[in-house]
Design a protein around this motif. Structure first.
Motif, PDB file in Angstrom:
ATOM      1  N   TYR A 170       0.714  -1.053   0.196  1.00 17.35           N
ATOM      2  CA  TYR A 170       0.101  -0.098  -0.116  1.00 17.35           C
ATOM      3  C   TYR A 170       0.765   0.965  -0.064  1.00 17.35           C
ATOM      4  O   TYR A 170       1.981   1.092   0.693  1.00 17.35           O
ATOM      5  CB  TYR A 170      -0.907   0.061   1.249  1.00 17.35           C
ATOM      6  CG  TYR A 170      -1.824  -1.350   1.389  1.00 17.35           C
ATOM      7  CD1 TYR A 170      -2.973  -1.378   0.532  1.00 17.35           C
ATOM      8  CD2 TYR A 170      -1.499  -2.363   2.104  1.00 17.35           C
ATOM      9  CE1 TYR A 170      -3.903  -2.531   0.681  1.00 17.35           C
ATOM     10  CE2 TYR A 170      -2.158  -3.375   2.207  1.00 17.35           C
ATOM     11  CZ  TYR A 170      -3.284  -3.384   1.535  1.00 17.35           C
ATOM     12  OH  TYR A 170      -4.116  -4.493   1.496  1.00 17.35           O
ATOM     13  N   CYS A 171       0.614   2.179  -0.620  1.00 18.06           N
ATOM     14  CA  CYS A 171       1.093   3.656  -0.665  1.00 18.06           C
ATOM     15  C   CYS A 171       1.347   4.109   0.674  1.00 18.06           C
ATOM     16  O   CYS A 171       2.191   5.097   0.797  1.00 18.06           O
ATOM     17  CB  CYS A 171       0.872   4.375  -1.832  1.00 18.06           C
ATOM     18  SG  CYS A 171      -1.047   5.292  -1.339  1.00 18.06           S
ATOM     19  N   CYS A 172       0.341   4.093   1.483  1.00 20.39           N
ATOM     20  CA  CYS A 172       0.374   4.792   2.819  1.00 20.39           C
ATOM     21  C   CYS A 172      -0.610   3.890   3.741  1.00 20.39           C
ATOM     22  O   CYS A 172      -1.231   2.997   3.400  1.00 20.39           O
ATOM     23  CB  CYS A 172      -0.300   6.222   2.572  1.00 20.39           C
ATOM     24  SG  CYS A 172      -2.050   6.202   1.995  1.00 20.39           S
TER      25      CYS A 172
ATOM     26  N   ARG B 197       2.152   7.387  11.901  1.00 22.21           N
ATOM     27  CA  ARG B 197       2.865   7.663  13.188  1.00 22.21           C
ATOM     28  C   ARG B 197       2.685   6.801  14.219  1.00 22.21           C
ATOM     29  O   ARG B 197       1.417   6.224  14.408  1.00 22.21           O
ATOM     30  CB  ARG B 197       2.294   9.203  13.484  1.00 22.21           C
ATOM     31  CG  ARG B 197       2.548  10.478  12.484  1.00 22.21           C
ATOM     32  CD  ARG B 197       2.213  11.560  13.016  1.00 22.21           C
ATOM     33  NE  ARG B 197       1.958  12.520  11.895  1.00 22.21           N
ATOM     34  CZ  ARG B 197       1.200  13.590  11.777  1.00 22.21           C
ATOM     35  NH1 ARG B 197       0.541  13.892  12.852  1.00 22.21           N
ATOM     36  NH2 ARG B 197       1.174  14.389  10.978  1.00 22.21           N
ATOM     37  N   ALA B 198       3.558   6.837  14.898  1.00 22.64           N
ATOM     38  CA  ALA B 198       3.367   5.881  16.177  1.00 22.64           C
ATOM     39  C   ALA B 198       3.187   6.860  17.375  1.00 22.64           C
ATOM     40  O   ALA B 198       3.647   8.013  17.389  1.00 22.64           O
ATOM     41  CB  ALA B 198       4.813   5.299  16.370  1.00 22.64           C
TER      42      ALA B 198
END
Length: 77
Positions: free
Chosen positions: A59-61, A76-77
């Motif tokens: 997947y791209c994102c 983001r974590a």
């Protein structure tokens, strides 16, 4: 002169990209991306960054992964 494998342009500054199982000659990074970059399983765009992978699917994102039902991937974590 080397010829681009994608567009056929004869270009004196063409370059070759070699992967573990293939190689190609290109006149631009645009053509190299078109030929070699994986495609997002959700939106279909070419993945030119790190992207995301789940169960062998790219997947791209994180958004596209979530839209495809993947749980636990975040930008983001």
């Amino acid at each position: 002169m080397p010829k681009c494998d994608v567009c056929g342009n004869d270009y004196d500054k063409a370059f070759t990209v070699t992967t573990y199982d293939d190689s190609g000659t290109f006149d631009s990074f645009e053509c190299a991306i078109h030929a070699l970059a994986p495609t997002c399983a959700h939106c279909g765009c070419r993945i030119i960054g790190h992207g995301s992978e789940h169960a062998g699917v790219f997947y791209c994102c994180a958004h596209c992964a979530k839209e495809a039902g993947v749980i636990g991937i975040d930008d983001r974590a």
